[in-house]
Enzyme design. Structure first.
Site, PDB file in Angstrom:
ATOM      1  N   ASP A  92       0.833  -1.184   0.000  1.00 47.92           N
ATOM      2  CA  ASP A  92       0.000   0.000   0.000  1.00 47.92           C
ATOM      3  C   ASP A  92       0.883   1.256   0.000  1.00 47.92           C
ATOM      4  OD1 ASP A  92      -2.647   1.243   0.369  1.00 47.92           O
ATOM      5  OD2 ASP A  92      -1.841   1.879   2.307  1.00 47.92           O
TER       6      ASP A  92
ATOM      7  N   GLU B 248       1.283  -0.300  -5.004  1.00 52.40           N
ATOM      8  CA  GLU B 248       0.267   0.676  -5.389  1.00 52.40           C
ATOM      9  C   GLU B 248       0.962   2.023  -5.531  1.00 52.40           C
ATOM     10  OE1 GLU B 248      -2.877   3.749  -3.638  1.00 52.40           O
ATOM     11  OE2 GLU B 248      -1.752   2.444  -2.312  1.00 52.40           O
TER      12      GLU B 248
END
Ligand code: CA
Length: 465
Positions: free
Chosen positions: A221, A252
């Site tokens: 993340d 990401e």
């Protein structure tokens, strides 16, 4: 998927459905963050509170996470393994939220728009930076987090001020994404990866999670908000635990700028793939243009076009769609988009779970996806020839390989119907459309060529009989 119900049943669903998903052609599952998050049993997981609490301790008002308990997670992991599915977990290392106590510290407010600009003098604030984990105690880790382990926070309890406060003697880390001057800081308590103790704790957690869950990979993340060399160090260390297999990694990095993605890939020595956000943006534009998108440009500026082995291709994911917002690929182009990620050579395709399992907000596309997954499994092999030469109707062929000798011809449009004249290596071959959109078969000529049709706003996947 952002919008699972808060009923603690997702891990059970994984265990129940693993074999079906594998049969459908799915090979790996990206699971949401398994850690306890600040919002307790309803938190999606990105407000990470305790990486070591996988739904085992009474913390944040609950034993289980949004998705279930640690035991249910372990059962899901076992079921996935038995079904032959790899498991990748969502890994939230950039920040922590929901501290147990405040500390009085010195913070300097900086501009939200440019983090390099201080907008006030240093001052005393009460920051939520003390993580003691009273519910877990010292089980699995005795580390406690304090203000010195973070770069910045975004709340002063004393005054209610929601400025970004850079903590004393701290500098934002580099290299990170350069947006807003320096995009190290995203939200909550931002981990300072320059502190040896912090990196040590994150290595220890990586070793622990491998021992507990034995995952096959990680989805990181907020990758653009973490000092890039951290990933090099962390991945090398954790991958060395499993020299028998290459642990998968995807970041990401939320940007439509492919040069930035490639810059990150270079900085991390090609250790991590990235989600192909530029391709998502192109597909989104195609879905919203009412047929006006120039399909010759669908791969322009995409990672899958420029560095296919480092691209994880997707149509939508929780970053681009959830019930509260996001800007998804519209239904008008969704099936075509899935053909683009599933039936071509480049990229690691990633399905969006609510596109496969019906939910409240998105039309279920499972029958179409099952057809495309089967076509991928049986036909998406061998040399690919592109016919991406028309503003509306584009196509490509796959010639098959020794083990999968039958050919495939894919044709799709964002608007007007049409045909695409394409070559196969199969003279006088009969092809049928596995999407069911067109019932009649197509026969190639003695030279292997044929005009492969598709209907308006649609796609056809022609496979050799
Ligand atoms: Ca950061």
């Amino acid at each position: 998927h952002w919008d699972y119900p808060d009923d603690g049943r997702l891990w059970d669903e994984v265990a129940r459905d693993a074999a079906d998903l594998a049969r459908a052609g799915i090979t790996a599952l990206w699971l949401p963050p398994p850690n306890k998050a600040q919002g307790g049993a309803s938190d999606v997981g990105y407000g990470c509170y305790d990486l070591f609490d996988l739904g085992e301790f009474t913390q944040k008002g609950t034993v289980r996470t949004k998705y279930g308990t640690r035991d249910q997670l372990l059962a899901a992991r076992r079921a996935a393994r038995e079904a032959g599915l790899a498991v990748y977990i969502d890994t939230v290392l950039n920040h922590k939220g929901g501290a147990d106590f405040t500390e009085t510290v010195t913070g300097t407010p900086v501009s939200h728009e440019n983090r390099n600009i201080e907008i006030g003098p240093p001052r005393e604030i009460d920051a939520w930076t003390m993580f003691t984990f009273p519910g877990r105690g010292e089980r699995y880790s005795s580390f406690q987090w304090r203000a010195q382990h973070f770069d910045a926070v975004d709340y002063d309890q004393r005054t209610g001020d929601r400025s970004i406060f850079k903590l004393s003697n701290k500098a934002f880390e580099t290299p990170v994404d350069p947006e807003r001057g320096n995009f190290d800081y995203l939200l909550f308590c931002d981990l300072d990866m320059n502190v040896d103790e912090v990196r040590g704790e994150l290595f220890a957690w990586g070793e622990w999670i491998m021992a507990v869950l034995d995952v096959d990979g990680f989805r990181f993340d907020a990758a653009r908000h973490i000092r890039f060399p951290f990933f090099v160090e962390w991945l090398d260390r954790i991958r060395a635990l499993r020299p028998d297999r290459q642990l998968f990694a995807v970041g990401e990095y939320f940007t439509g700028d492919v040069a930035t993605l490639r810059w990150f890939i270079e900085h991390t020595g090609r250790r991590m793939t990235l989600f192909d956000f530029p391709l998502h943006f192109n597909m989104r534009a195609a879905s919203r243009s009412g047929g006006g998108f120039d399909m010759r440009r669908i791969f322009d500026g995409t990672l899958v076009a420029q560095d296919p082995e480092m691209a994880v291709t997707f149509v939508d994911n929780h970053d681009t769609f959830h019930l509260g917002g996001g800007e998804p690929v519209g239904e008008a182009f969704r099936a075509q988009a899935y053909a683009i990620i599933l039936l071509r050579e480049g990229g690691v395709p990633c399905l969006f779970y609510p596109d496969y399992r019906a939910n409240d907000a998105r039309a279920p596309t499972q029958p179409m996806l099952d057809a495309l997954l089967a076509a991928r499994r049986d036909f998406a092999y061998g040399p690919q020839t592109d016919y991406i030469d028309d503003p509306d109707v584009i196509g490509w062929t796959r010639q098959g390989d020794a083990e999968h000798p039958r050919a495939m011809a894919v044709v799709l449009t964002d608007g007007a119907p049409g045909t695409k004249r394409m070559a196969t290596a199969r003279p006088n071959g009969t092809f049928r459309d596995v999407t069911g959109a067109i019932a009649d078969s197509v026969t190639t000529g003695a030279d292997g060529w044929a005009d492969f049709p598709c209907a308006a706003g649609s796609l056809s996947v022609w496979v050799e009989q």
